[in-house]
Design an enzyme around this catalytic site. Structure first.
Site, PDB file in Angstrom:
ATOM      1  N   GLU A  91       0.888  -1.172   0.000  1.00 50.19           N
ATOM      2  CA  GLU A  91       0.000   0.000   0.000  1.00 50.19           C
ATOM      3  C   GLU A  91       0.916   1.210   0.000  1.00 50.19           C
ATOM      4  OE1 GLU A  91      -3.043  -0.320  -0.632  1.00 50.19           O
ATOM      5  OE2 GLU A  91      -3.108  -2.477  -0.326  1.00 50.19           O
ATOM      6  N   CYS A  95      -1.405   8.912   4.248  1.00 41.24           N
ATOM      7  CA  CYS A  95      -1.476   8.574   2.829  1.00 41.24           C
ATOM      8  C   CYS A  95      -2.812   9.040   2.261  1.00 41.24           C
ATOM      9  CB  CYS A  95      -1.310   7.081   2.663  1.00 41.24           C
ATOM     10  SG  CYS A  95      -2.340   6.174   3.785  1.00 41.24           S
TER      11      CYS A  95
END
Ligand code: NAD
Length: 542
Positions: free
Chosen positions: A292, A326
């Protein structure tokens, strides 16, 4: 004695308020005071034993970089060999443990974190990673507790997934651990990701070598100690802080590498993938690659949006934890008709935001993580101040004399493809592009095509048709999509997290989809009464 025990039903850990007068506020203040007075010597933990290599790196407080919190021993070639061997030894037992015994370790870890370990992980995250108490609580306490509780329940569901059997046959699926070890590489920005990336493969019966981010070493070390306190057997997770390139070269070069569980930046994940690709013939199997990575998360507003809700979502989404999520909002598209009100509301809130030491609870923001990040952000801000067609409407300053402080910054651009609309900055910088109200549909296309990432995104609209138009046009632009909400703050069990395109493999942390990657199923067929004649009935006559 045999049984099939029910796993306790998972529930999300309640977020404590830390309001003045609350017992948790006293507890965290005491933990911060104690930890601020210590300098921890952080060893590697290999096969349950502390290993000190003698070569150390300091961990400093980002908002007061003269304050050293810990010295972290760095892995060397010898200790990495030991870590791989320890993982291999532990695998023989651990991969055969009954699920409920493995589950018990993580359920207990979750309860310890909800109770006596809560403020240890919160305080170390606040000091080491410069999080406010609220940001630490939702990460190091609640999200990590949720990962451990929910994953146990998801694993139970996965194991219950069994094939049908035809008459006279019994079919079964056995969800074996991967053969070899899993290499977990974790980022600085969420303590919970450290505990999850190392913990999830372990829950599924794998053994792990875990390299934490150097800047998060203190909270990650306490996470490791907590797992040990919960009964994790020696060697199941081996904690090896150290030079990222050197550690990866050794571990990715190992024939027994069974998987990589990564969260961090896109460029690093691509390097890891490339290395595994180049070595593919050398491995005993095909290593699972789960990553990720970065994002360039958007908030697009329709002319029907509520300007007040939009402005609050932008401020929280862009500046909480200094924009170092993020999922942080970093580009926004606002119709001309709403812009003056949204802009003025945002500027007023930004002026009100206090930035400073996270131990002072009046501060909404702390510092960015380190000198490298500070330098990168300052470079973007200095350039933006010079570039034509770019206006810094609020913030824009940066000062690293005491700590790595970057002001919450709002930029307006004329060019919707200006670099701060496309590139991940990973700091408290939001760029706005103002579009003509009539250009709503073209703007959705622009949002979809502007950056290589597809992690999170949000639409603000009160007109339902506009919500649907955005949902459809932006189908592939985000793995986590929000309607009238900020694009941050995913909760385990509620909004499984991850994105596609350059943002990662989208294996959804905190969901059954992630667990699937850490098992290698064996299908077993048992014939209850095997045939005793080779001939089939059709052969009875010509
Ligand atoms: P990073 O890529 O710098 O570091 C992540 C990890 O990789 C660290 O452990 C680091 O030491 C290691 N690493 C660095 N260089 C390496 C190399 N050459 N080879 C092997 N390992 C290496 O990322 P970071 O600064 O810690 O975290 C921020 C990044 O993580 C941002 O890009 C952010 O978007 C991303 N992130 C993504 C998610 C998600 O779920 N998609 C969640 C959190 C963070």
């Amino acid at each position: 004695m045999s049984s099939t025990p029910n796993i306790p039903a998972p529930r999300n850990e309640p977020v404590l308020s830390y309001a003045p007068g609350s017992p948790e506020r006293d507890a965290i203040k005491a933990a911060l005071k104690k930890m601020s007075g210590e300098v921890v010597d952080i060893p590697l933990i290999i096969g349950g034993k502390e290993v000190r290599t003698g070569k150390t790196h300091p961990v400093v407080v980002p908002h007061r970089h003269s304050h050293v919190l810990a010295h972290v021993h760095q892995a060397d070639a010898r200790s990495l060999n030991q870590a791989v061997q320890a993982a291999e030894r532990a695998w023989r037992d651990w991969s055969s443990w009954k699920f409920e015994d493995r589950a018990a370790v993580f359920i207990r870890a979750a309860e310890l974190l909800a109770g006596p370990w809560r403020q240890i992980l919160n305080a170390s995250t606040m000091l080491g990673q410069s999080k406010t108490i609220f940001q630490a609580e939702i990460d190091a306490a609640c999200e990590l507790i949720d990962f451990w509780r929910f994953n146990v329940s998801f694993a139970e569901q996965l194991y219950a997934n069994q094939p049908i059997s035809s008459p006279g046959v019994w079919n079964r699926m056995e969800y074996r651990a991967l053969e070899g070890f899993v290499y977990a590489i974790t980022p600085f920005n969420f303590t919970a990701i450290g505990g999850n990336l190392a913990g999830t493969p372990a829950l599924m019966g794998n053994t792990v070598v875990w390299k934490p981010a150097g800047t998060a070493a203190l909270s990650n070390y306490y996470t490791m100690k907590l797992l040990e306190a919960a009964g994790l057997p020696p060697g199941v997770i081996n904690f090896v802080p150290g030079d990222a390139v050197m550690v990866s070269e050794r571990l990715l070069g190992d024939r027994k590498l069974a998987g990589v569980h990564f969260t961090g930046s896109t460029g690093v994940f691509q390097t890891l993938w490339r290395t595994v690709g180049e070595k593919i013939a050398h491995y005993a199997g095909y290593p699972r690659l789960v990553g990720e990575t970065g994002g360039k998360d958007f908030v697009v507003a329709h002319p029907s949006a509520d300007p007040e809700a939009l402005a609050v979502a932008l401020v929280r989404g862009a500046y909480e934890y200094q924009g170092q999520k993020c999922s942080a909002a970093s580009r926004t598209y606002i119709p001309q008709s709403l812009w003056p009100e949204v802009r003025d509301r945002m500027i007023a809130m930004i002026k009100d935001i206090k930035v400073g030491d996270v131990a002072d609870f009046r501060n909404f923001m702390g510092a960015v993580i380190d000198a490298r990040s500070f330098g990168k952000l300052k470079g973007y801000l200095d350039q933006a101040a010079k570039d034509r067609g770019v206006s810094i409407l609020a913030g824009g300053g940066a000062d690293d004399r005491k700590g790595y402080f970057v002001e919450p910054t709002l930029i307006q651009v004329k060019d919707p493809k200006y670099r701060t609309m496309c590139e991940e900055l990973f700091g408290p910088v939001l760029t706005a592009y103002v579009y003509k109200d009539a250009d709503w549909r073209q703007t959705l296309k622009l949002v979809d095509g502007t950056s290589p990432y597809a992690l999170t995104g949000a639409v603000f609209a009160r007109d339902r048709a506009a919500v649907e138009q955005a949902r459809t046009a932006l189908r592939d632009a985000a793995g986590n999509f929000y309607v009238n909400d900020k694009p941050t703050g995913a909760v385990v069990g509620q909004q499984p997290f991850g994105g596609a395109r350059a943002s990662g493999t989208n294996d959804k942390a905190g969901s059954i989809l992630n667990l699937v990657r850490w098992v290698s199923p064996r299908a077993m067929k048992e014939t209850l009464v095997p045939p005793t004649d080779y001939r089939y009935p059709f052969m009875g006559a010509q």
